[in-house]
Structures are given as C-alpha cells and as structure tokens.
Design an enzyme around this catalytic site. Structure first.
Site: not given
Lengths: 126, 331
Positions: B12, B39, B131
C-alpha cells in the site's frame, strides 16, 4: 548535464513512480508534495521542466500552471499538467504546455517528457 | 510432492520502493507465479505492470479474468477489481470492497490459501492500516508461508506492523532478504495438504448475499448500512451480508469519516437555520411584533453558538491521526 525536472504531486507513491520513470530517462527528478514546497525549491534553482498534478493540498494545479506561465521569469519553462479529469481542464483557462490524462501509459508519458525537453533545449539554444 | 509456486504480494502506501526491489530480485527462471495487489488512487492504477517490466526479469501483466496461471509470470490486480486465485486460473472480479479497497489484499491472500494451501507464500510490504493481515493469517493457518517486510525499514510501517503482530508471520525480513528467501522457498518440495472445513466465505459475486457468519455486532456496514457480524482470522474481521468486509482499523476509519461528513452536514443546516431565523426576526420586527422578533433573534444567536461548538468538534476530529493509532502516545 542532467536535466532537472520538478514534480508537484501530493501522493508520494505516484511521485515515486514518476520520479522512477524520469530517472530511467536520464533526468534528475525532484518531488514536492505541496505548492509551498515547490515554490521554495523554485526560489533556489529553476528546473528544465515542471510536472504538476491538478489536485494539491494547498492549491490548484491549473492556477499554479497559469502563475508559472504568466511570470516572465518562468514562462519559458515547459509545464505539463497531470489530470484525471480533462473536462475540468477544458472548462478552465489552463496555460500548461501539455496535459497528460491519468492514468497514463508509460510510453506516452516518456515521449511527452522527451518532446518538451527537446523543445526547451531548442528554445534555449535559439 | 510439489514446490511452493504461488507467491501473493500486498503493498500500500510507500510500497513502490519495496515492490521495485522485490521484483528486481526475482530470477527469470522462478518456478512460481507472482500476484500483486498495490493500493493506489484510481487515477494512477494500471501503470504498475509497465513499470515493473522495466525493472524485473519476469514478464509482468495486468491480470485478466479466467486466464490460466502460468509459472514465471507476474500478475497485477487491475484498477477497481479484486484479484483472486482459483485452481489453475486467475479471477478478476468487481466484488464488494474489503477494508475499503478494491483491489484489496485480503481476498487475494485468502483465495490463494484456499486454492493452493501449503504451496502459497504471502508477502506483506509497506502500507498504512491493516489490509492483508487477515489474509496472511489464513495463509499461515493453511500451511503456507507468511513473510512480512520488517516494519522498521518499511516507508509506512502500519501494515507490516499489523501483519507481524497478528498473522503468524514466521519471517520478518528486510526487503533485500525477501527476494532470495522467496527463491529458496520455491525450490523446496512440500506436500499440499488442504483443509476442506473452511469457515470463511470469499464473496466474488455482488448479486449474492451471504448468510451472516460469526457473531452479530452492534455495528452497521458503512458502505450499505446492513448488519455487521464478526469473525476472528488472526485479527477481527467484520462482514455484512453483501460481502463488504472490514478490519477493525478500516471500520473505525469509515465510521469516523461518516461522523465528519455528518458534522459538516449539521453545520450547513445550522447556518441555514440562522439565516432563516434572522430573516424571520427582521420580518416580524417590520410588523412591529417585537416579542416574536426577539425570540427569533435569540434562537439565531443560540444556533450561532452551536456552530462554534461544531467547528471546534470538526477541527478536533480532523486532528486524530487514525493511521498512527498504534504508535506510542506522545504526551
């Protein structure tokens, strides 16, 4: 001498990707995450090319482009605007030399950079 | 016997440097397929395969739904789609968001663990929030290998920190160690034991509603306002029947964003009511109805006081750094 490219992009990951691509082209990237940081850098040294994102935490990329192009001290520097919303740019006065639509293809981005740096070199020589 | 041949990677914020290094360290003869979820803002996604092809020796492409899995390739999740793995093939679906992301890391990891069990290696790199923690836990539970980038060197430490804390991570490694470790792990023979008693659903179809699994909670889904239930996958995971899934941190962030949106909405309504009450006061003053006019002006003044309180609340709410909730408290 390596050409200096200033990038004004508040998302650090996108800034890193753009910086990586510029390094691959043999350019020297400098990333600013805000207009304030960019202006501070501009006061120290002028670059050969400027890449500006449209959404910035302390202002609007279109207005920054216009300021740069309205200022005789920076008007000659090519400015590329990165935007996901080209309709918004079309509705507003924007003095950027070129607009790159995000997300962009790497090859298109690279050819855009090389084209403007070649033009800038031509203008400087002339 | 098989070798470990499914590598799933989640990154991310601040993950680009780590991804670059990792992909650069993978050899052209790697006997594994690599799957990446990173992400990124929607307007920036899609450029990663082009960039990784410049760096690595393995061909990299945006994953396409239903294509067969080929070893020695890197598959990247496309924008706004989950990347999943089934037996022998790739799935790219527009299922419900997980942890407020699509693509999300958890569904990729979970699907790989259920399809390939002990043949899976999961890798968590730099990022905010958490996540990937639940997905990495499932990989570990099903006999796969969990690797986490050392949070001390990650650009953004929260995601590897969360995975390290909750996800049975056997390997906490610096980024320069991860590539060589992956190569070594893919050369080991393993038996692929797969448990069939999965309590966890993987929702890839928006038209289907799951029956709630786990225990009911008092919370509602920030995406669809349905009930949320809770299960534990190394860390707490909240699910609604539509399939939206949240870690505790991502649920907290969504709730707080709703609070902020509602506060702004209330502030706007208050300004409207002040404007209207002052107009009414002027109107009754012109009619020489002084008591009624005074009441309107008094109420407007009181509402103005409320706007000051709300402004202060909004400012204080904005100051809460949810991304650093697990950082030490600085007095």
């Amino acid at each position: 001498m390596q050409k200096k490219v200033y990038i004004v992009e508040d998302d650090a990951d996108i800034g890193d990707v753009v910086g990586f691509l510029l390094t691959g082209l043999g350019k020297e990237p400098y990333i600013s995450t805000s207009i304030q940081e960019f202006k501070h850098r501009m006061n120290e040294q002028k670059p050969d090319l400027i890449i500006v994102d449209i959404r910035l935490p302390d202002g609007n990329g279109i207005m920054l482009c216009n300021q740069l192009k309205d200022d005789p001290a920076t008007a000659h520097i090519p400015v590329i605007l990165m935007s996901a919303n080209t309709n918004m740019v079309a509705d507003t006065r924007c003095s950027a030399d070129e607009i790159i639509q995000k997300p962009f293809r790497v090859v298109e981005f690279e050819s855009c950079i090389m084209r403007h740096l070649a033009n800038e070199a031509g203008n400087t020589t002339a | 016997m098989n070798n470990r041949n499914i590598i799933v990677v989640g990154a991310s914020a601040g993950g680009f440097d780590a991804l670059k290094r990792l992909v650069n360290d993978l050899p052209a003869n790697l006997r594994a397929a690599v799957f990446i979820v990173w992400h990124l803002p929607e307007d920036a996604e899609g450029i990663l395969p082009d960039v990784l092809n410049r760096i690595g020796k393995l061909p990299c492409k945006t994953a396409v739904d239903l294509e067969p899995i080929q070893l020695g390739r890197i598959y990247v999740a496309p924008p706004d789609r989950h990347l999943l793995i089934e037996d022998g093939r790739v799935r790219v679906t527009r299922g419900p968001k997980e942890n407020r992301f699509r693509p999300a890391i958890d569904p990729l990891f979970r699907s790989a663990a259920y399809a390939y069990g002990t043949l899976v290696i999961g890798v968590i790199l730099s990022g905010a929030l958490d996540d990937g923690t639940a997905g990495l836990w499932v990989i570990g539970q099903r006999g796969g290998i969990a690797i986490v980038q050392d949070p001390a060197e990650a650009s953004i430490a929260a995601m590897p920190q969360s995975a390290k804390r909750s996800a049975l991570a056997q390997n906490i490694l610096s980024i320069k160690e991860i590539g060589p470790r992956l190569v070594a792990l893919t050369r080991e023979d393993v038996v692929n034991h797969q448990k069939k008693d999965s309590p966890v659903h993987i929702n890839t179809d928006r038209s289907k509603r799951n029956s709630l699994i786990g225990e009911f909670t008092p919370f509602t889904c920030p995406e669809c306002h349905d009930d949320l239930s809770i299960i534990n996958e190394g860390t707490n995971r909240f699910n609604c029947p539509s399939g939206h899934t949240f870690s505790a941190d991502s649920l907290l962030m969504a709730i707080n964003e709703n609070i902020e949106a509602n506060l702004w909405n209330t502030l706007r309504n208050l300004h409207e009511s002040i404007f209207l009450m002052n107009q009414m006061g002027d109107h009754f003053a012109e009619l020489n109805e002084r008591t009624i006019a005074a009441n309107y002006f008094k109420q407007a003044k009181e509402a103005h006081r409320h706007t000051e309180l709300l402004n202060r609340l909004i400012t204080e709410n904005e100051r809460i750094p949810y991304n650093t909730m697990h950082a030490p408290i600085v007095e």
